[in-house]
Design a protein around this motif. Structure first.
Motif: not given
Lengths: 114, 110
Positions: A1-24
């Motif tokens: 079992n992997a448990g709870v997996t989050q990706t990415p571990k690190f992220q840098v964004l510029k103001t106004g950008q969008s992104m999705t943090l994944q959790c499984a």
């Protein structure tokens, strides 16, 4: 079992950008949640879900969207990132909803918004 | 917002010392009190879940007590070791929501 997996571990964004943090999670947990951790503030609940198709807001939901189309996945979306969203984000899942349950946490995502 | 407070905020002890810290919470609408151990660069790890007034839990050298009537829980560490250095979080859940304290950061000096 992997448990709870989050990706990415690190992220840098510029103001106004969008992104999705994944959790499984692969534990067939009903309950999943997202927290942010800021210095001196502890862990604060952003959104949570008690099962597929059901989500609700926590303490600090503004600026974040979630969905729960499957039991396994609970992505967190930042539609227009702001520097105030610089934080460490933790996803957690639990085997039980209701009165008593314990969490399994993911390893965290460190997000910086510049 | 249902405040969970922890004290002290940080603590330095010598190896071999015993120590304890406090978690305070509103006593109304209580379901359960949780303790987590959180090492730097890792994710929180569950230690105890307590539900009943007077509950006592023990795991090795670490134990916890619960008083739901007055709204507090104590975490005790007997004979602290350097590997006990971590942040200890408590959390109160009311139905589907957890409310965390800000933690007590413990440093055990060899």
């Amino acid at each position: 079992n992997a448990g709870v997996t989050q990706t990415p571990k690190f992220q840098v964004l510029k103001t106004g950008q969008s992104m999705t943090l994944q959790c499984a999670q692969d534990m067939n947990h009903e309950y999943m949640s997202w927290y942010r951790q800021d210095p001196g503030m502890g862990l604060r609940l952003i959104h949570y879900s008690v099962g597929a198709g059901i989500t609700d807001q926590g303490e600090v939901p503004n600026g974040y969207n979630v969905s729960r189309s499957t039991t396994e996945d609970f992505p967190l979306r930042l539609l227009s990132a702001a520097p105030s969203q610089t934080s460490v984000y933790f996803c957690a899942s639990s085997y039980q909803t209701g009165t008593v349950f314990g969490y399994t946490f993911g390893s965290g995502t460190r997000l910086t918004v510049v | 917002i249902l405040n969970v407070e922890q004290s002290p905020q940080s603590l330095h002890v010598q190896e071999g010392d015993s120590t304890n810290f406090t978690c305070s919470f509103p006593s109304s609408n209580f379901y359960a009190l949780h303790w987590y151990r959180w090492e730097t660069a890792k994710s929180p790890e569950a230690l105890f879940v307590m539900t009943l007034n007077g509950d006592e839990k023990k795991k090795g050298r670490i134990s916890a007590t619960l008083n739901t009537k007055e709204g507090y829980s104590y975490l005790y560490i007997k004979g602290s070791q350097p590997e006990d250095s971590a942040t200890y979080l408590c959390a109160r859940n009311t139905g589907n929501q957890f409310y965390f304290g800000t933690g007590t950061s413990l440093t055990v000096i060899p």
